[in-house]
Write an enzyme that holds these catalytic residues in place. Structure first.
Site, PDB file in Angstrom:
ATOM      1  CB  THR A  74      -5.794  -4.935   0.910  1.00 27.44           C
ATOM      2  OG1 THR A  74      -5.345  -3.584   1.072  1.00 27.44           O
ATOM      3  CG2 THR A  74      -6.489  -5.388   2.177  1.00 27.44           C
ATOM      4  NE  ARG A  95       4.162  -3.253  -7.639  1.00 30.94           N
ATOM      5  CZ  ARG A  95       3.307  -2.376  -8.146  1.00 30.94           C
ATOM      6  NH1 ARG A  95       3.724  -1.500  -9.043  1.00 30.94           N
ATOM      7  NH2 ARG A  95       2.051  -2.373  -7.778  1.00 30.94           N
ATOM      8  CD1 TRP A 411      -8.802  -2.454   4.275  1.00 28.56           C
ATOM      9  CD2 TRP A 411     -10.361  -2.429   5.878  1.00 28.56           C
ATOM     10  NE1 TRP A 411      -8.723  -1.238   4.909  1.00 28.56           N
ATOM     11  CE2 TRP A 411      -9.664  -1.198   5.901  1.00 28.56           C
ATOM     12  CE3 TRP A 411     -11.383  -2.640   6.800  1.00 28.56           C
ATOM     13  CZ2 TRP A 411      -9.956  -0.193   6.813  1.00 28.56           C
ATOM     14  CZ3 TRP A 411     -11.680  -1.632   7.718  1.00 28.56           C
ATOM     15  CH2 TRP A 411     -10.970  -0.414   7.715  1.00 28.56           C
TER      16      TRP A 411
END
Length: 559
Positions: A74, A95, A411
């Site tokens: 994040t 990834r 976030w």
């Protein structure tokens, strides 16, 4: 306003056509292979066109993970969006998630809140089919190996010394150890076998470290699948399997291009675990990003003792990469857990526990600065109940080490919450005279010396004990010419040690290596410690129980 889940936030986001994202990334449309409107693969020819350009590489890593969470991915995404908001030409490289953890307990790898890569449902499930191609290549090699034994075994392969396992991209403990080839002569040679999760397959590691299709084929050919009765290694090229394996991976090798919620280009490609593999996205995605952006933000799995160490000692060493700066993500909650507080008691100010947990953060900081020789910033992923006094304590302790702290509030705020961190990262990148990248060990050291160096310099252990098969394997690997390879330590992610119960920055422990396995295609030796397994299991209540889809195809329960 009520709480929104990650998937609700992602589903409300406005997706831009992938052609628009490619244009923003500086990639001509002729190099795109579309997978619908919002995903594309990028031809490797795009690398050739921009071979002379090289942006600045930023690595995001973290403290030792806890069940309280750290938010590394994040923060990586939010930092990239923060840089984009500052007018910087930036991209992110991540990834691909494994479906095993998605349906298990850990979750996906698309970020969270307003710092996500989208479309997150696609990303966390089948995406562009790369995982399936890697699994198919792995299992083709397994089938050709057993067929060779069945058809006369001209190479003299000892079925008791077959090291190659089958793979499936799902958490399935039932498949860790199996006996196959049963049912009579026509159905194969009975032997002990097993499955790994696809992301733990050496094919995945090879895929992520390959620099071209030719390099991929050569690496696949070097994979050791077992040993002869005389103790000599048998490779995929001996079985003439590597050409067909490369065919299966030809399209998958092209990096995937998607976007963040705020429209920053994101390359998501390859996904090895960092506790049982090297934990970094593909070299090709990284170099693609660096050849088109001024800054490329990437991350390495789990804590800096695993992902960052392997990023530096394996990926950077073999691919000639070097990060300009390193971001170390931490949370007040996780540091209090390292200070001895239970997950259920993390709310409320607790300066005593925080101070007791700070050595974990400081040890990671010192490793980055003293071993890897790179400037570092600590990113505090802020939670609403973090007190000002707690934040001040972290700042004070880090300042003693000459390191700045930046708040990450991505976030809830997206790129806006990453601007403070972005400014500090840019400042670190502009520092003069950084010098060469530091490695944990030298190329000319022995296998034993390399493992000792990682244990002592990164984990701060008293030493290493080689037990059981590892004693014989040390000698065998040297005799077979593998002593020059770097080391990939497989250990618990929850501790600097190989004991997950030892939190903080433990001292007075030794690391136990019980098995050594050569990944000759990937180009490293795996040292297995503790109780690490290459096939996870599902928890008592798997996430799969909460995941559903309605009659309109709208997915729910995916975080």
């Amino acid at each position: 306003m009520g709480y929104k889940s990650d998937i609700e936030i992602a589903q409300e986001a406005t997706l831009r056509p992938i052609d628009e994202i490619a244009e923003k990334a500086g990639i001509p449309q002729k190099y795109l292979e579309h997978y619908g409107r919002y995903k594309a693969k990028v031809s490797l020819e795009a690398l050739t066109d921009n071979a002379d350009k090289r942006g600045k590489l930023i690595l995001v890593t973290a403290i030792t993970p806890t069940p309280a969470g750290e938010g590394k991915t994040t923060t990586t995404i939010g930092l990239a969006d923060g840089m984009t908001r500052l007018g910087i030409n930036c991209a992110v490289a991540l990834r691909e998630p494994s479906m095993g953890p998605v349906f298990g307990v850990k979750g996906g790898a698309a970020g969270g809140g307003y710092a996500q890569v989208i479309p997150m449902e696609d990303l966390n499930l089948h995406f562009t089919g790369d995982m399936h191609a890697i699994g198919a290549a792995n299992n083709l090699l397994a089938a050709m190996l057993d067929n060779h034994i069945q058809q006369g075994n001209a190479l003299g392969i000892d079925p008791r010394q077959v090291t190659w396992k089958r793979a499936v991209d799902m958490n399935d403990r039932q498949l860790r150890f199996v006996i196959d080839g049963l049912g009579g002569k026509a159905n194969g040679t009975p032997r002990e076998d097993g499955f790994e999760i696809t992301v733990a397959s050496e094919v995945m590691a090879v895929f992520c470290l390959a620099t071209s299709l030719t390099d991929l084929k050569e690496r696949l050919g070097n994979i050791v699948v077992g040993y002869t009765y005389a103790g000599k290694p048998v490779t995929a090229s001996d079985l003439k399997a590597h050409g067909a394996m490369t065919v299966l991976l030809k399209d998958a090798l092209q990096p995937n291009l998607v976007q963040t919620i705020e429209g920053t280009p994101a390359y998501v490609h390859g996904g090895p675990f960092a506790n049982i593999a090297h934990g970094c996205n593909s070299v090709l995605a990284t170099t693609m990003g660096l050849s088109h952006a001024d800054y490329l933000i990437t991350e390495a799995g789990f804590g800096a003792d695993l992902g960052a160490e392997k990023f530096i000692d394996i990926k950077c060493r073999t691919a000639g990469l070097a990060p300009e700066a390193i971001v170390l993500v931490a949370t007040i909650r996780a540091l209090k857990m390292h200070g001895g507080v239970a997950k259920t008691d993390l709310k409320g100010e607790n300066l005593e526990a925080l101070k007791a947990g700070m050595p974990n953060l400081i040890q990671h900081v010192k490793n980055v600065m003293e071993v890897f020789q790179r400037p570092v910033v600590v990113a505090i992923n802020r939670f609403p109940d973090d007190s000002e006094a707690e934040l001040a304590l972290v700042r004070e302790e880090c300042e003693k080490e000459g390191v700045n702290v930046a708040l990450s509030e991505v976030w809830g705020k997206g790129g806006e919450g990453g601007e403070e961190l972005a400014r500090e990262v840019v400042r670190l990148c502009e520092l003069p005279d950084k010098g060469p990248l530091g490695f944990t060990y030298g190329d000319d050291t022995t296998i034993k010396e390399k493992i000792e160096a990682i244990a002592r310099r990164i984990y701060h252990a008293d030493g290493v004990d080689f037990v059981g098969p590892a004693v014989k394997q040390l000698k065998q690997l040297d005799e077979n010419g593998f002593g020059h390879l770097p080391i990939c330590v497989a250990k618990t992610q929850y501790s600097f040690s190989d004991n997950p119960a030892l939190l903080g920055a433990p001292r007075g422990f030794r690391v136990t290596v019980r098995n050594l396995k050569v990944s000759a295609g990937a180009g490293f030796i795996v040292a297995l410690t503790g109780e690490v397994m290459t096939m996870p299991g599902l928890p008592k209540v798997p996430s799969a129980e909460r995941i559903d889809v309605d009659e309109h195809g709208r997915i729910s329960g995916l975080f």
